[in-house]
Design a protein around this motif. Structure first.
Motif, PDB file in Angstrom:
ATOM      1  N   ALA B  90      66.349  -8.819  12.438  1.00  0.00           N
ATOM      2  CA  ALA B  90      66.735  -8.182  13.704  1.00  0.00           C
ATOM      3  C   ALA B  90      67.213  -9.237  14.712  1.00  0.00           C
ATOM      4  O   ALA B  90      68.196  -9.029  15.426  1.00  0.00           O
ATOM      5  CB  ALA B  90      65.547  -7.407  14.271  1.00  0.00           C
ATOM      6  N   TYR B  91      66.526 -10.381  14.735  1.00  0.00           N
ATOM      7  CA  TYR B  91      66.910 -11.454  15.657  1.00  0.00           C
ATOM      8  C   TYR B  91      68.316 -11.967  15.325  1.00  0.00           C
ATOM      9  O   TYR B  91      69.147 -12.162  16.220  1.00  0.00           O
ATOM     10  CB  TYR B  91      65.882 -12.582  15.581  1.00  0.00           C
ATOM     11  N   ALA B  92      68.558 -12.135  14.025  1.00  0.00           N
ATOM     12  CA  ALA B  92      69.882 -12.620  13.600  1.00  0.00           C
ATOM     13  C   ALA B  92      70.975 -11.621  13.998  1.00  0.00           C
ATOM     14  O   ALA B  92      72.071 -12.020  14.398  1.00  0.00           O
ATOM     15  CB  ALA B  92      69.892 -12.842  12.087  1.00  0.00           C
ATOM     16  N   ASP B  93      70.671 -10.349  13.912  1.00  0.00           N
ATOM     17  CA  ASP B  93      71.686  -9.319  14.192  1.00  0.00           C
ATOM     18  C   ASP B  93      71.887  -9.054  15.687  1.00  0.00           C
ATOM     19  O   ASP B  93      72.956  -8.609  16.096  1.00  0.00           O
ATOM     20  CB  ASP B  93      71.302  -7.999  13.504  1.00  0.00           C
ATOM     21  N   TYR B  94      70.848  -9.249  16.497  1.00  0.00           N
ATOM     22  CA  TYR B  94      70.938  -8.846  17.914  1.00  0.00           C
ATOM     23  C   TYR B  94      70.859 -10.007  18.914  1.00  0.00           C
ATOM     24  O   TYR B  94      70.930  -9.779  20.112  1.00  0.00           O
ATOM     25  CB  TYR B  94      69.822  -7.846  18.256  1.00  0.00           C
ATOM     26  N   ALA B  95      70.699 -11.231  18.437  1.00  0.00           N
ATOM     27  CA  ALA B  95      70.517 -12.360  19.357  1.00  0.00           C
ATOM     28  C   ALA B  95      71.704 -12.529  20.312  1.00  0.00           C
ATOM     29  O   ALA B  95      71.532 -12.989  21.445  1.00  0.00           O
ATOM     30  CB  ALA B  95      70.291 -13.648  18.567  1.00  0.00           C
ATOM     31  N   ASP B  96      72.897 -12.130  19.857  1.00  0.00           N
ATOM     32  CA  ASP B  96      74.072 -12.271  20.730  1.00  0.00           C
ATOM     33  C   ASP B  96      74.259 -11.045  21.635  1.00  0.00           C
ATOM     34  O   ASP B  96      75.263 -10.920  22.318  1.00  0.00           O
ATOM     35  CB  ASP B  96      75.333 -12.503  19.882  1.00  0.00           C
ATOM     36  N   GLN B  97      73.284 -10.140  21.610  1.00  0.00           N
ATOM     37  CA  GLN B  97      73.384  -8.938  22.474  1.00  0.00           C
ATOM     38  C   GLN B  97      72.216  -8.884  23.469  1.00  0.00           C
ATOM     39  O   GLN B  97      71.573  -7.849  23.652  1.00  0.00           O
ATOM     40  CB  GLN B  97      73.386  -7.673  21.609  1.00  0.00           C
ATOM     41  N   ASP B  98      71.915 -10.024  24.076  1.00  0.00           N
ATOM     42  CA  ASP B  98      70.844 -10.101  25.074  1.00  0.00           C
ATOM     43  C   ASP B  98      69.494  -9.642  24.525  1.00  0.00           C
ATOM     44  O   ASP B  98      68.785  -8.857  25.143  1.00  0.00           O
ATOM     45  CB  ASP B  98      71.201  -9.268  26.320  1.00  0.00           C
ATOM     46  N   PHE B  99      69.159 -10.154  23.358  1.00  0.00           N
ATOM     47  CA  PHE B  99      67.849  -9.843  22.784  1.00  0.00           C
ATOM     48  C   PHE B  99      67.205 -11.134  22.304  1.00  0.00           C
ATOM     49  O   PHE B  99      67.867 -11.997  21.725  1.00  0.00           O
ATOM     50  CB  PHE B  99      67.997  -8.863  21.610  1.00  0.00           C
TER      51      PHE B  99
END
Lengths: 245, 180
Positions: B90-99
């Motif tokens: 999840a971190y890999a997928d959403y880190a560039d979306q303010d997560f």
């Protein structure tokens, strides 16, 4: 607040546990109540079971429909036991539809069945209040009253305890049923709905987590007021119908 | 009771309910708990500053504007191990979306060598911070591991998940709600 009951290495989720125990007691009481309304206890327990299973399946389908991308990445989670992956609205809708279909097939009398299920709904209300007490949800607003409880370094209304007490009193007043022969079918259930809506309307005022509409009006009170008005109207209608018959 | 009396009583009850709704309206903002720090959904996430394994400081309040998953864990805890691959994905997928994920290790019940080994084993790229004196665990009233807090962009806790492992779909759906 008691979110977890620790028994040795085992951590039990108290909110879910309280809800399950209440459901089990509710089913037992409803089965006992069946003979008061001359209904089959087996059919009644089947009805509850079908509604519960359909409710869980419907809640999961509803959740998948809301977040399809989340399940596309983790399709195995479609059958996950995680209770967080449930959509309450979808679950309630599925449970009602399944119960209606079963009831129609077995030709169960609508209002008599709802009257018989009263202790089940009553225990469900108690279970939800106990669950909120355990999780800390539905907490009260700040107060300096002598019976305030210390929650997160603030004195607050023990709103969950108010709710538990109100739900217990409601069930105690309406169950076991009195004067069934003189009461029109549906009056016990509608009275339960009216009292529950009434105490929710009153107790919501002491909650510290209300959702507000129009700036300051608590939305739960508006919903409870509408339900109360409809229940009182329904009560009047069935009494007039019974009189006419 | 006569029907007319009963109807008047019912109308009276509804009128009383309406009056109570208006009287008990939340004019003072009593029901907005989001400004008080407490480890509960609807409250401001208690602030802290902890050091990462690399020696950098992370302050929770500096992450405002991002959705945060705060996870309390230890290497010896089987459900913590079980949910880490889903967190990493999840971190890999959403880190560039303010997560961002902040994994708070209960170091008093753990050891540094095991943590480093664990990080390498699961290829964890999100920050792991060390709760050396257990003050943060106490502030968040962590009673069992793992415990996770989903925190919105304003720093308000939206959900507390006690126990695990958390399903990957649950992590993703909660993140999607928080980064909207």
């Amino acid at each position: 607040m008691l979110p977890v009951i620790q028994i040795g290495p085992l951590s039990l989720q108290a909110p879910g546990l309280f809800l399950l125990i209440s459901l089990w007691v509710g089913i037992t009481l409803a089965e006992k109540n069946a003979k008061n309304y001359k209904l089959s206890a087996d059919q009644l327990s089947n009805l509850i079971l079908i509604a519960l299973v359909s409710g869980v399946v419907g809640a999961r389908i509803g959740y998948i429909a809301r977040f399809p991308e989340a399940f596309a990445s983790a399709p195995r989670n479609i059958v996950s036991l995680n209770p967080g992956l449930l959509d309450i609205t979808g679950g309630i809708a599925a449970a009602i539809i399944a119960a209606m279909i079963y009831g129609q097939r077995k030709e169960l009398l609508f209002w008599d069945t709802l009257d018989t299920l009263l202790p089940f709904f009553g225990m469900l209300a108690i279970g939800m209040a106990l669950s909120n007490f355990a999780s800390g949800n539905a907490f009260g607003m700040e107060t300096d009253l002598p019976w305030a409880v210390d929650l997160w370094n603030t004195k607050r209304h023990p709103s969950q305890i108010y709710e538990i007490f109100a739900a217990l009193v409601t069930l105690n007043v309406l169950y076991p049923p009195k004067r069934i022969a003189q009461s029109p079918a549906g009056s016990a259930f509608i009275t339960f709905v009216a009292i529950t809506a009434g105490y929710r309307l009153f107790l919501e005022a002491f909650r510290g987590d209300s959702t507000l509409i129009f700036g300051s009006i608590r939305s739960a009170q508006v919903i409870a007021l509408i339900v109360l008005a409809l229940a009182l109207w329904g009560l009047e209608k069935i009494k007039m119908q019974a009189k006419a018959e | 009771m006569q029907p007319t009396q009963r109807r008047l009583l019912f109308i009276g009850i509804v009128a009383l309910g309406l009056a109570w709704t208006l009287f008990s309206a939340d004019k003072k903002g009593n029901s907005t708990a989001g400004l008080i720090p407490a480890p509960q959904a609807g409250f401001l996430a208690p602030d802290f500053t902890l050091e990462t394994l690399e020696g950098e400081s992370i302050t929770l309040s500096d992450l405002r504007g991002k959705a945060v998953l705060l996870n309390f864990w230890a290497t010896w805890c089987p459900p913590c191990r079980a949910e880490m691959p889903a967190f990493q994905q999840a971190y890999a997928d959403y880190a560039d979306q303010d997560f961002v994920i902040v994994a708070v290790n209960a170091i008093q019940q753990d050891n540094l060598a095991a943590i480093n080994e664990f990080q390498a084993e699961f290829g964890l790229s999100f920050p792991i911070v060390l709760d050396n004196d257990a003050n943060v665990s106490r502030a968040y009233q962590v009673r069992s591991l793992p415990t996770s807090f989903f925190i919105d962009k304003k720093g308000v806790i939206s959900e507390v998940v006690i126990g695990g492992p958390i399903a990957e779909a649950l992590i993703r759906s909660r993140i999607e709600e928080l980064i909207k």
